[in-house]
Design a protein around this motif. Structure first.
Motif, PDB file in Angstrom:
ATOM      1  N   ALA A  49       0.898  -1.030  -0.016  1.00 53.65           N
ATOM      2  CA  ALA A  49      -0.166  -0.059   0.101  1.00 53.65           C
ATOM      3  C   ALA A  49       0.955   1.329  -0.041  1.00 53.65           C
ATOM      4  O   ALA A  49       0.505   2.277  -0.645  1.00 53.65           O
ATOM      5  CB  ALA A  49      -0.866   0.005   1.294  1.00 53.65           C
ATOM      6  N   SER A  50       2.191   1.295   0.795  1.00 50.68           N
ATOM      7  CA  SER A  50       2.872   2.303   0.793  1.00 50.68           C
ATOM      8  C   SER A  50       3.239   2.770  -0.416  1.00 50.68           C
ATOM      9  O   SER A  50       3.576   3.969  -1.031  1.00 50.68           O
ATOM     10  CB  SER A  50       3.780   2.519   1.967  1.00 50.68           C
ATOM     11  OG  SER A  50       4.625   1.196   1.442  1.00 50.68           O
ATOM     12  N   LYS A  51       3.549   1.787  -1.624  1.00 50.42           N
ATOM     13  CA  LYS A  51       4.042   1.946  -2.769  1.00 50.42           C
ATOM     14  C   LYS A  51       2.998   2.526  -3.652  1.00 50.42           C
ATOM     15  O   LYS A  51       3.221   3.411  -4.593  1.00 50.42           O
ATOM     16  CB  LYS A  51       4.814   0.925  -3.238  1.00 50.42           C
ATOM     17  CG  LYS A  51       5.986   0.343  -2.295  1.00 50.42           C
ATOM     18  CD  LYS A  51       7.284   1.043  -2.638  1.00 50.42           C
ATOM     19  CE  LYS A  51       8.209   0.541  -1.870  1.00 50.42           C
ATOM     20  NZ  LYS A  51       9.454   1.543  -1.654  1.00 50.42           N
ATOM     21  N   PRO A  99     -15.779  -2.276  -2.293  1.00 45.21           N
ATOM     22  CA  PRO A  99     -15.673  -3.323  -1.233  1.00 45.21           C
ATOM     23  C   PRO A  99     -14.723  -3.021   0.000  1.00 45.21           C
ATOM     24  O   PRO A  99     -14.079  -1.847  -0.110  1.00 45.21           O
ATOM     25  CB  PRO A  99     -14.668  -4.478  -1.912  1.00 45.21           C
ATOM     26  CG  PRO A  99     -14.824  -4.232  -3.467  1.00 45.21           C
ATOM     27  CD  PRO A  99     -15.035  -2.740  -3.338  1.00 45.21           C
ATOM     28  N   PHE A 100     -14.647  -3.812   0.728  1.00 43.57           N
ATOM     29  CA  PHE A 100     -13.574  -3.602   2.251  1.00 43.57           C
ATOM     30  C   PHE A 100     -12.365  -3.678   1.807  1.00 43.57           C
ATOM     31  O   PHE A 100     -11.895  -4.818   1.445  1.00 43.57           O
ATOM     32  CB  PHE A 100     -14.161  -4.851   3.279  1.00 43.57           C
ATOM     33  CG  PHE A 100     -13.562  -4.439   4.569  1.00 43.57           C
ATOM     34  CD1 PHE A 100     -14.285  -3.864   5.618  1.00 43.57           C
ATOM     35  CD2 PHE A 100     -12.362  -4.735   4.907  1.00 43.57           C
ATOM     36  CE1 PHE A 100     -13.648  -3.604   6.891  1.00 43.57           C
ATOM     37  CE2 PHE A 100     -11.809  -4.709   6.188  1.00 43.57           C
ATOM     38  CZ  PHE A 100     -12.408  -4.264   6.977  1.00 43.57           C
ATOM     39  N   PHE A 101     -11.524  -2.470   1.688  1.00 36.77           N
ATOM     40  CA  PHE A 101     -10.330  -2.576   1.373  1.00 36.77           C
ATOM     41  C   PHE A 101      -9.319  -2.395   2.319  1.00 36.77           C
ATOM     42  O   PHE A 101      -9.563  -1.816   3.576  1.00 36.77           O
ATOM     43  CB  PHE A 101      -9.849  -1.414   0.608  1.00 36.77           C
ATOM     44  CG  PHE A 101     -10.254  -1.661  -1.111  1.00 36.77           C
ATOM     45  CD1 PHE A 101      -9.127  -2.009  -1.735  1.00 36.77           C
ATOM     46  CD2 PHE A 101     -11.400  -0.988  -1.505  1.00 36.77           C
ATOM     47  CE1 PHE A 101      -9.494  -2.060  -2.940  1.00 36.77           C
ATOM     48  CE2 PHE A 101     -11.486  -1.299  -2.787  1.00 36.77           C
ATOM     49  CZ  PHE A 101     -10.826  -1.846  -3.538  1.00 36.77           C
ATOM     50  N   ILE A 102      -8.326  -3.352   2.385  1.00 37.86           N
ATOM     51  CA  ILE A 102      -7.251  -3.422   3.568  1.00 37.86           C
ATOM     52  C   ILE A 102      -6.083  -2.929   2.899  1.00 37.86           C
ATOM     53  O   ILE A 102      -5.434  -3.523   1.784  1.00 37.86           O
ATOM     54  CB  ILE A 102      -7.070  -5.092   4.213  1.00 37.86           C
ATOM     55  CG1 ILE A 102      -8.290  -5.522   4.663  1.00 37.86           C
ATOM     56  CG2 ILE A 102      -5.884  -5.096   5.249  1.00 37.86           C
ATOM     57  CD1 ILE A 102      -8.393  -6.973   4.932  1.00 37.86           C
ATOM     58  N   GLY A 128     -10.452   5.990   2.941  1.00 35.66           N
ATOM     59  CA  GLY A 128     -11.493   4.816   2.365  1.00 35.66           C
ATOM     60  C   GLY A 128     -10.983   3.386   2.924  1.00 35.66           C
ATOM     61  O   GLY A 128     -11.866   2.411   2.540  1.00 35.66           O
ATOM     62  N   PHE A 129      -9.776   3.460   3.183  1.00 31.10           N
ATOM     63  CA  PHE A 129      -9.323   1.824   3.485  1.00 31.10           C
ATOM     64  C   PHE A 129      -9.917   1.654   4.967  1.00 31.10           C
ATOM     65  O   PHE A 129     -10.221   2.547   6.021  1.00 31.10           O
ATOM     66  CB  PHE A 129      -7.842   1.842   3.791  1.00 31.10           C
ATOM     67  CG  PHE A 129      -7.289   1.983   2.296  1.00 31.10           C
ATOM     68  CD1 PHE A 129      -6.987   0.692   1.620  1.00 31.10           C
ATOM     69  CD2 PHE A 129      -6.855   3.254   1.804  1.00 31.10           C
ATOM     70  CE1 PHE A 129      -6.134   0.766   0.755  1.00 31.10           C
ATOM     71  CE2 PHE A 129      -6.272   3.235   0.555  1.00 31.10           C
ATOM     72  CZ  PHE A 129      -5.850   1.988  -0.133  1.00 31.10           C
ATOM     73  N   LYS A 130     -10.440   0.399   5.100  1.00 32.99           N
ATOM     74  CA  LYS A 130     -11.397   0.117   6.527  1.00 32.99           C
ATOM     75  C   LYS A 130     -10.509  -0.805   7.307  1.00 32.99           C
ATOM     76  O   LYS A 130     -10.907  -0.790   8.418  1.00 32.99           O
ATOM     77  CB  LYS A 130     -12.525  -0.938   5.974  1.00 32.99           C
ATOM     78  CG  LYS A 130     -13.652  -0.189   4.830  1.00 32.99           C
ATOM     79  CD  LYS A 130     -13.874   1.101   5.531  1.00 32.99           C
ATOM     80  CE  LYS A 130     -15.000   1.577   4.615  1.00 32.99           C
ATOM     81  NZ  LYS A 130     -15.506   2.642   5.060  1.00 32.99           N
ATOM     82  N   ALA A 131      -9.002  -1.218   7.066  1.00 27.59           N
ATOM     83  CA  ALA A 131      -8.411  -1.728   7.895  1.00 27.59           C
ATOM     84  C   ALA A 131      -6.915  -1.621   7.497  1.00 27.59           C
ATOM     85  O   ALA A 131      -6.914  -1.334   6.388  1.00 27.59           O
ATOM     86  CB  ALA A 131      -8.755  -3.383   7.901  1.00 27.59           C
ATOM     87  N   ILE A 132      -6.007  -1.672   8.480  1.00 29.91           N
ATOM     88  CA  ILE A 132      -4.633  -1.507   8.020  1.00 29.91           C
ATOM     89  C   ILE A 132      -3.834  -2.661   8.655  1.00 29.91           C
ATOM     90  O   ILE A 132      -3.978  -2.910   9.829  1.00 29.91           O
ATOM     91  CB  ILE A 132      -4.020  -0.048   8.608  1.00 29.91           C
ATOM     92  CG1 ILE A 132      -4.960   1.090   7.802  1.00 29.91           C
ATOM     93  CG2 ILE A 132      -2.698   0.049   8.114  1.00 29.91           C
ATOM     94  CD1 ILE A 132      -4.611   2.317   8.172  1.00 29.91           C
ATOM     95  N   VAL A 133      -3.028  -3.182   7.983  1.00 28.88           N
ATOM     96  CA  VAL A 133      -2.167  -4.162   8.572  1.00 28.88           C
ATOM     97  C   VAL A 133      -0.835  -3.412   8.772  1.00 28.88           C
ATOM     98  O   VAL A 133      -0.164  -2.764   7.857  1.00 28.88           O
ATOM     99  CB  VAL A 133      -1.696  -5.259   7.446  1.00 28.88           C
ATOM    100  CG1 VAL A 133      -0.709  -6.292   8.005  1.00 28.88           C
ATOM    101  CG2 VAL A 133      -2.956  -5.920   7.014  1.00 28.88           C
TER     102      VAL A 133
END
Length: 95
Positions: free
Chosen positions: A20-22, A39-42, A59-64
Motif C-alpha cells: 500500500a505504501s508504494k 469493497p472492504f479494502f485493507i 476509504g481503507f477500512k483496515a490497516i495491516v
C-alpha cells in the motif's frame, strides 16, 4: 489497478492492497467511481503509525501494521497514542 478492478467485477467483498505504501494513500481514488459501494479494502505494507488516520480517511477500512512498529518489545509510541485515542473515541460513542 487492473487486478483490483477485476476482483471488484468478480464480486470480491474484501481486497488487500499490497504494498500500500508504494501504491499510495490515494490508490482508491483511481478506481472507477461507478463501483459504489467499494469493497472492504485493507491496506498492507509499509505504513507508518503517523499515517493511520490519513489511510482510514481515504476509504481503507483496515490497516495491516508490520513488525517495525515494535522494537525491543515496545510498541511504537505514536501507535500507542493513536490506539489509546481510538479506544477513547469508541468508548464515548457507546456511552
Amino acid at each position: 489497478l487492473l487486478e483490483v478492478q477485476q476482483a471488484i467485477n468478480f464480486g470480491f467483498q474484501i481486497i488487500k492492497v499490497f504494498p500500500a505504501s508504494k501504491l499510495g494513500v490515494t490508490f482508491l481514488d483511481q478506481l472507477k467511481s461507478d463501483q459504489n459501494p467499494l469493497p472492504f479494502f485493507i491496506a498492507a505494507g509499509g505504513m507508518k503509525a503517523s499515517d493511520l488516520n490519513n489511510w482510514l480517511s481515504k476509504g481503507f477500512k483496515a490497516i495491516v501494521l508490520g513488525s517495525e512498529l515494535i522494537k525491543d518489545n515496545q510498541i511504537d509510541p505514536i501507535l500507542q497514542k493513536w490506539l489509546i485515542a481510538r479506544n477513547n473515541q469508541q468508548e464515548h460513542a457507546y456511552n
